[in-house]
Design a protein around this motif. Structure first.
Motif, PDB file in Angstrom:
ATOM      1  N   ALA A   1       8.638   0.487  27.103  1.00  8.20           N
ATOM      2  CA  ALA A   1       8.171  -0.298  25.963  1.00  8.20           C
ATOM      3  C   ALA A   1       8.964   0.157  24.742  1.00  8.20           C
ATOM      4  O   ALA A   1       9.110   1.358  24.518  1.00  8.20           O
ATOM      5  CB  ALA A   1       6.680  -0.086  25.742  1.00  8.20           C
ATOM      6  N   GLN A   2       9.490  -0.804  23.999  1.00  7.01           N
ATOM      7  CA  GLN A   2      10.297  -0.482  22.825  1.00  7.01           C
ATOM      8  C   GLN A   2       9.751  -1.214  21.614  1.00  7.01           C
ATOM      9  O   GLN A   2       9.411  -2.398  21.680  1.00  7.01           O
ATOM     10  CB  GLN A   2      11.761  -0.885  23.058  1.00  7.01           C
ATOM     11  CG  GLN A   2      12.394  -0.137  24.202  1.00  7.01           C
ATOM     12  CD  GLN A   2      13.776  -0.649  24.526  1.00  7.01           C
ATOM     13  OE1 GLN A   2      13.998  -1.836  24.642  1.00  7.01           O
ATOM     14  NE2 GLN A   2      14.715   0.276  24.668  1.00  7.01           N
ATOM     15  N   TRP A   3       9.709  -0.487  20.507  1.00 10.91           N
ATOM     16  CA  TRP A   3       9.221  -1.046  19.249  1.00 10.91           C
ATOM     17  C   TRP A   3      10.367  -1.190  18.271  1.00 10.91           C
ATOM     18  O   TRP A   3      11.282  -0.384  18.239  1.00 10.91           O
ATOM     19  CB  TRP A   3       8.172  -0.116  18.645  1.00 10.91           C
ATOM     20  CG  TRP A   3       6.880  -0.171  19.399  1.00 10.91           C
ATOM     21  CD1 TRP A   3       6.537   0.595  20.473  1.00 10.91           C
ATOM     22  CD2 TRP A   3       5.804  -1.049  19.170  1.00 10.91           C
ATOM     23  NE1 TRP A   3       5.295   0.238  20.919  1.00 10.91           N
ATOM     24  CE2 TRP A   3       4.817  -0.768  20.135  1.00 10.91           C
ATOM     25  CE3 TRP A   3       5.560  -2.047  18.233  1.00 10.91           C
ATOM     26  CZ2 TRP A   3       3.610  -1.441  20.185  1.00 10.91           C
ATOM     27  CZ3 TRP A   3       4.354  -2.723  18.295  1.00 10.91           C
ATOM     28  CH2 TRP A   3       3.393  -2.423  19.267  1.00 10.91           C
TER      29      TRP A   3
ATOM     30  N   PRO B   1       3.041  -7.783  13.467  1.00 12.48           N
ATOM     31  CA  PRO B   1       3.379  -7.467  12.083  1.00 12.48           C
ATOM     32  C   PRO B   1       2.761  -6.164  11.559  1.00 12.48           C
ATOM     33  O   PRO B   1       3.396  -5.442  10.802  1.00 12.48           O
ATOM     34  CB  PRO B   1       2.850  -8.662  11.296  1.00 12.48           C
ATOM     35  CG  PRO B   1       2.517  -9.714  12.278  1.00 12.48           C
ATOM     36  CD  PRO B   1       2.375  -9.061  13.613  1.00 12.48           C
ATOM     37  N   GLU B   2       1.529  -5.880  11.958  1.00 12.93           N
ATOM     38  CA  GLU B   2       0.847  -4.661  11.518  1.00 12.93           C
ATOM     39  C   GLU B   2       0.309  -3.934  12.752  1.00 12.93           C
ATOM     40  O   GLU B   2      -0.857  -4.086  13.106  1.00 12.93           O
ATOM     41  CB  GLU B   2      -0.272  -4.997  10.550  1.00 12.93           C
ATOM     42  CG  GLU B   2       0.237  -5.630   9.260  1.00 12.93           C
ATOM     43  CD  GLU B   2      -0.874  -5.924   8.275  1.00 12.93           C
ATOM     44  OE1 GLU B   2      -1.856  -5.149   8.223  1.00 12.93           O
ATOM     45  OE2 GLU B   2      -0.748  -6.934   7.576  1.00 12.93           O
ATOM     46  N   PRO B   3       1.155  -3.121  13.391  1.00  6.89           N
ATOM     47  CA  PRO B   3       0.763  -2.518  14.666  1.00  6.89           C
ATOM     48  C   PRO B   3      -0.250  -1.385  14.575  1.00  6.89           C
ATOM     49  O   PRO B   3      -0.861  -1.028  15.581  1.00  6.89           O
ATOM     50  CB  PRO B   3       2.083  -2.004  15.226  1.00  6.89           C
ATOM     51  CG  PRO B   3       2.930  -1.756  14.030  1.00  6.89           C
ATOM     52  CD  PRO B   3       2.529  -2.809  13.029  1.00  6.89           C
ATOM     53  N   GLY B   4      -0.427  -0.810  13.393  1.00  7.57           N
ATOM     54  CA  GLY B   4      -1.360   0.306  13.283  1.00  7.57           C
ATOM     55  C   GLY B   4      -0.982   1.427  14.233  1.00  7.57           C
ATOM     56  O   GLY B   4       0.162   1.858  14.276  1.00  7.57           O
ATOM     57  N   ARG B   5      -1.941   1.887  15.035  1.00  9.35           N
ATOM     58  CA  ARG B   5      -1.717   2.995  15.979  1.00  9.35           C
ATOM     59  C   ARG B   5      -1.284   2.531  17.371  1.00  9.35           C
ATOM     60  O   ARG B   5      -1.150   3.340  18.287  1.00  9.35           O
ATOM     61  CB  ARG B   5      -3.001   3.818  16.109  1.00  9.35           C
ATOM     62  CG  ARG B   5      -3.577   4.392  14.826  1.00  9.35           C
ATOM     63  CD  ARG B   5      -2.794   5.551  14.250  1.00  9.35           C
ATOM     64  NE  ARG B   5      -2.469   6.602  15.169  1.00  9.35           N
ATOM     65  CZ  ARG B   5      -3.137   7.737  15.322  1.00  9.35           C
ATOM     66  NH1 ARG B   5      -4.196   7.985  14.600  1.00  9.35           N
ATOM     67  NH2 ARG B   5      -2.739   8.642  16.185  1.00  9.35           N
TER      68      ARG B   5
ATOM     69  N   ARG C   1       3.079   4.385  23.753  1.00  8.35           N
ATOM     70  CA  ARG C   1       3.995   5.457  24.159  1.00  8.35           C
ATOM     71  C   ARG C   1       3.261   6.509  24.990  1.00  8.35           C
ATOM     72  O   ARG C   1       3.743   6.927  26.040  1.00  8.35           O
ATOM     73  CB  ARG C   1       4.624   6.120  22.931  1.00  8.35           C
ATOM     74  CG  ARG C   1       5.587   7.259  23.297  1.00  8.35           C
ATOM     75  CD  ARG C   1       6.256   7.878  22.082  1.00  8.35           C
ATOM     76  NE  ARG C   1       7.095   6.901  21.415  1.00  8.35           N
ATOM     77  CZ  ARG C   1       6.870   6.422  20.182  1.00  8.35           C
ATOM     78  NH1 ARG C   1       5.849   6.844  19.478  1.00  8.35           N
ATOM     79  NH2 ARG C   1       7.678   5.534  19.658  1.00  8.35           N
ATOM     80  N   GLU C   2       2.110   6.924  24.543  1.00  5.05           N
ATOM     81  CA  GLU C   2       1.341   7.945  25.254  1.00  5.05           C
ATOM     82  C   GLU C   2       0.926   7.464  26.636  1.00  5.05           C
ATOM     83  O   GLU C   2       1.045   8.185  27.622  1.00  5.05           O
ATOM     84  CB  GLU C   2       0.107   8.338  24.430  1.00  5.05           C
ATOM     85  CG  GLU C   2      -0.672   9.519  24.993  1.00  5.05           C
ATOM     86  CD  GLU C   2      -1.684   9.142  26.060  1.00  5.05           C
ATOM     87  OE1 GLU C   2      -1.953   9.991  26.939  1.00  5.05           O
ATOM     88  OE2 GLU C   2      -2.199   8.002  26.040  1.00  5.05           O
ATOM     89  N   ARG C   3       0.466   6.225  26.744  1.00  3.07           N
ATOM     90  CA  ARG C   3       0.002   5.687  28.025  1.00  3.07           C
ATOM     91  C   ARG C   3       1.148   5.516  29.017  1.00  3.07           C
ATOM     92  O   ARG C   3       1.016   5.850  30.191  1.00  3.07           O
ATOM     93  CB  ARG C   3      -0.694   4.335  27.823  1.00  3.07           C
ATOM     94  CG  ARG C   3      -2.013   4.431  27.095  1.00  3.07           C
ATOM     95  CD  ARG C   3      -3.108   4.798  28.051  1.00  3.07           C
ATOM     96  NE  ARG C   3      -3.562   6.144  27.776  1.00  3.07           N
ATOM     97  CZ  ARG C   3      -4.438   6.810  28.504  1.00  3.07           C
ATOM     98  NH1 ARG C   3      -4.958   6.289  29.574  1.00  3.07           N
ATOM     99  NH2 ARG C   3      -4.796   8.018  28.185  1.00  3.07           N
ATOM    100  N   VAL C   4       2.287   4.968  28.565  1.00  4.09           N
ATOM    101  CA  VAL C   4       3.423   4.777  29.465  1.00  4.09           C
ATOM    102  C   VAL C   4       3.940   6.131  29.938  1.00  4.09           C
ATOM    103  O   VAL C   4       4.173   6.350  31.130  1.00  4.09           O
ATOM    104  CB  VAL C   4       4.548   3.957  28.791  1.00  4.09           C
ATOM    105  CG1 VAL C   4       5.814   3.958  29.644  1.00  4.09           C
ATOM    106  CG2 VAL C   4       4.086   2.519  28.544  1.00  4.09           C
ATOM    107  N   THR C   5       4.100   7.058  29.003  1.00  8.49           N
ATOM    108  CA  THR C   5       4.607   8.389  29.342  1.00  8.49           C
ATOM    109  C   THR C   5       3.667   9.119  30.296  1.00  8.49           C
ATOM    110  O   THR C   5       4.108   9.720  31.274  1.00  8.49           O
ATOM    111  CB  THR C   5       4.825   9.231  28.068  1.00  8.49           C
ATOM    112  OG1 THR C   5       5.750   8.540  27.227  1.00  8.49           O
ATOM    113  CG2 THR C   5       5.366  10.605  28.393  1.00  8.49           C
TER     114      THR C   5
END
Length: 158
Positions: free
Chosen positions: A58-60, A80-84, A90-94
């Motif tokens: 996943a890339q942001w 537009p407003e991803p927050g956390r 990232r944590e879940r994929v990793t």
């Protein structure tokens, strides 16, 4: 370590159907609906749900999220407003990755072997990703990759 992602209450208009026991970690509004991160999956607008073990990367960027599934499918979502949400994704994929090992299969390249934890289960799924230029349907190459996978599984206990 338990991470706290903030608000977990999901608005009714999100239209996301959760499995029994599935917990919302964080969400963000998109122009087309909501991106919802749970302990089991990434829910995208349009009723697309990707379990964590089915996400290769996943890339942001400044506009949003690009998700590449393990089958090579790419999905793009404007956020537009991803927050956390980026940190949670990232944590879940990793954390879904148990083993990630590249093995040479001769002079022309090799194969990446990835074991991912299946959310909500005591199981792992393996993916074999051949280097560009290698024919994954070649019987000899496939047999070499399968033997390398068996050796790695025995070594890692997965």
């Amino acid at each position: 370590m338990r991470l706290s992602w903030g608000s977990r209450s999901l608005p009714a208009e999100a239209g996301v159907t959760l499995e029994p026991g599935e917990r919302v970690l964080v969400h963000a509004r998109t122009p087309d609906g909501f991106v919802v991160v749970t302990d089991r999956a990434l829910h995208l607008p349009g009723a697309t749900s990707l379990p964590w073990h089915r996400i290769d990367r996943a890339q942001w960027d400044q506009e949003g999220l690009s998700v590449t599934a393990t089958d090579g499918t790419v999905r793009r979502v404007l956020v537009p407003e991803p927050g956390r949400v980026p940190e949670a994704v990232r944590e879940r994929v990793t954390s879904s990755i148990l083993v990630n090992r590249h093995v040479r299969l001769g002079d022309r390249g090799g194969v990446r072997m990835v074991a991912r934890r299946v959310p909500g289960q005591d199981a792992a799924e393996w993916d074999l990703v051949f280097d560009p230029g290698l024919d994954s349907t070649d019987p000899g190459l496939r047999a070499a990759a399968e033997q390398a996978l068996e050796d790695l599984r025995r070594t890692m206990g997965v």
